[in-house]
Design an enzyme around this catalytic site. Structure first.
Site, PDB file in Angstrom:
ATOM      1  N   GLY A  43      -2.452  -0.872 -32.047  1.00  7.50           N
ATOM      2  CA  GLY A  43      -1.675   0.058 -32.186  1.00  7.50           C
ATOM      3  C   GLY A  43      -2.280   1.453 -32.914  1.00  7.50           C
ATOM      4  N   SER A  44      -3.557   1.678 -32.187  1.00  8.41           N
ATOM      5  CA  SER A  44      -4.445   2.706 -32.739  1.00  8.41           C
ATOM      6  C   SER A  44      -3.525   4.100 -32.699  1.00  8.41           C
ATOM      7  CB  SER A  44      -5.766   2.899 -32.033  1.00  8.41           C
ATOM      8  OG  SER A  44      -5.551   2.979 -30.709  1.00  8.41           O
ATOM      9  N   ASN A  45      -2.896   4.323 -31.395  1.00  9.12           N
ATOM     10  CA  ASN A  45      -1.971   5.584 -31.230  1.00  9.12           C
ATOM     11  C   ASN A  45      -0.883   5.634 -32.082  1.00  9.12           C
ATOM     12  OD1 ASN A  45      -2.888   7.523 -29.404  1.00  9.12           O
ATOM     13  ND2 ASN A  45      -3.112   5.656 -27.957  1.00  9.12           N
ATOM     14  N   ARG A  87      13.589 -10.397 -17.870  1.00 12.28           N
ATOM     15  CA  ARG A  87      13.308  -8.967 -18.515  1.00 12.28           C
ATOM     16  C   ARG A  87      14.736  -8.256 -19.016  1.00 12.28           C
ATOM     17  NH1 ARG A  87      10.049  -5.339 -15.118  1.00 12.28           N
ATOM     18  NH2 ARG A  87      10.905  -5.983 -13.290  1.00 12.28           N
ATOM     19  N   ARG A 104       4.312  -4.527 -21.417  1.00 16.36           N
ATOM     20  CA  ARG A 104       5.241  -5.029 -20.637  1.00 16.36           C
ATOM     21  C   ARG A 104       5.641  -3.833 -19.741  1.00 16.36           C
ATOM     22  NH1 ARG A 104       5.150 -10.021 -20.013  1.00 16.36           N
ATOM     23  NH2 ARG A 104       7.035 -10.027 -19.587  1.00 16.36           N
ATOM     24  N   LEU A 142       8.770  -2.257 -17.888  1.00 12.77           N
ATOM     25  CA  LEU A 142      10.152  -2.195 -18.134  1.00 12.77           C
ATOM     26  C   LEU A 142      11.199  -1.937 -16.909  1.00 12.77           C
ATOM     27  CD1 LEU A 142       9.552   0.411 -21.169  1.00 12.77           C
ATOM     28  CD2 LEU A 142      10.406  -1.805 -21.286  1.00 12.77           C
ATOM     29  N   ASN A 178       5.006   8.227 -22.788  1.00 12.65           N
ATOM     30  CA  ASN A 178       3.912   7.267 -23.024  1.00 12.65           C
ATOM     31  C   ASN A 178       2.718   8.070 -23.068  1.00 12.65           C
ATOM     32  OD1 ASN A 178       2.566   4.603 -22.613  1.00 12.65           O
ATOM     33  ND2 ASN A 178       2.191   5.341 -20.423  1.00 12.65           N
ATOM     34  N   HIS A 184      -1.174   7.876 -21.523  1.00 11.00           N
ATOM     35  CA  HIS A 184      -2.061   7.164 -20.549  1.00 11.00           C
ATOM     36  C   HIS A 184      -3.454   7.705 -20.559  1.00 11.00           C
ATOM     37  CE1 HIS A 184      -2.560   5.065 -16.817  1.00 11.00           C
ATOM     38  NE2 HIS A 184      -3.219   5.956 -16.166  1.00 11.00           N
ATOM     39  N   ASP A 212       3.453   5.408 -14.580  1.00 10.93           N
ATOM     40  CA  ASP A 212       2.634   6.576 -14.839  1.00 10.93           C
ATOM     41  C   ASP A 212       2.680   7.639 -13.791  1.00 10.93           C
ATOM     42  OD1 ASP A 212       1.384   4.772 -16.841  1.00 10.93           O
ATOM     43  OD2 ASP A 212      -0.048   4.180 -15.151  1.00 10.93           O
TER      44      ASP A 212
END
Length: 217
Positions: free
Chosen positions: A14-16, A67, A93, A95, A109, A111, A147
């Site tokens: 979890g660096s971001n 899922r 994961r 989605l 998100n 990227h 993405d």
């Protein structure tokens, strides 16, 4: 100022996530990190979130037969914390379309490439193989196609002749940690929003800046 309640979804360190938590700790930031949720009980980011006083939750994907069952459990956790917005930060994961559509315009998100270039994985290796001279990162709204969501913000770094995947990744992640809080601020203060499949901005910006590569040190 009304602060929007945000959940960060992680699978690892979890660096971001940390950069978002640090930004949201400022009194003028328009979002509150109300929950950090992981699909992995051993995710190192959970301890980092707890140390920052953030509520955490684990929804182990291995404990759910489908899922859809996994995502229903996530939705229940998100609802119990009154979450308005989701930031994906190394959430590993895929989605379902149904989950993405339920959170349309409310899930983003980051990227590690200048989308639409290099969707998917191994972005730094592919950039080096192609010989590009600039690379970077992108914050985008999440859509069912991987993405491919509308772009909110991007940051650019130069690629230099002796770069490796590791050195390029290190340069990009510095920008990720700056860009993600900047994009979340714009969304939560009403500067940027999703409309008819595109990002709309309420303010102009300085168009005079540029990055030239190569340049001399």
């Amino acid at each position: 100022m009304t602060r929007r309640r945000v959940a960060i979804l992680i699978s690892g360190r979890g660096s971001n996530m940390v950069s978002l938590i640090e930004a949201a700790s400022q009194p003028d930031f328009p979002a509150e990190i109300a929950l950090v949720l992981s699909n992995r009980p051993d995710a190192a980011g959970l301890e980092r979130a707890e140390a920052a006083g953030i509520a955490t939750a684990i929804v182990d994907h291995k404990a759910h037969p489908t899922r859809e069952d996994f995502e229903r459990a996530m939705d229940a956790e998100l609802a119990s914390h009154d979450i308005a917005f989701i930031c994906l930060a190394g959430f590993m994961r895929v989605l379902t379309d149904g989950f993405v559509e339920r959170w349309a315009g409310r899930m983003v998100n980051i990227h590690p490439s200048l989308l639409p270039l290099y969707r998917g994985t191994r972005t730094h290796r592919r950039a080096l193989e192609d010989g590009v001279l600039v690379h970077g990162c992108t914050v985008h709204f999440v859509v069912p196609e991987l993405d491919a969501g509308p772009i909110i913000a991007q940051a650019v770094v130069p690629v230099v002749p002796d770069d490796t995947e590791e050195s390029l990744a290190a340069r990009v992640i510095v920008q990720e940690h700056k860009l993600y809080p900047h994009a979340l601020r714009m969304i939560c203060d009403g500067t940027a929003w999703l409309e008819n499949g595109r990002v709309v901005f309420s303010k102009g910006w300085n168009a005079s800046g540029s990055l030239h590569s190569p340049t001399s040190a």
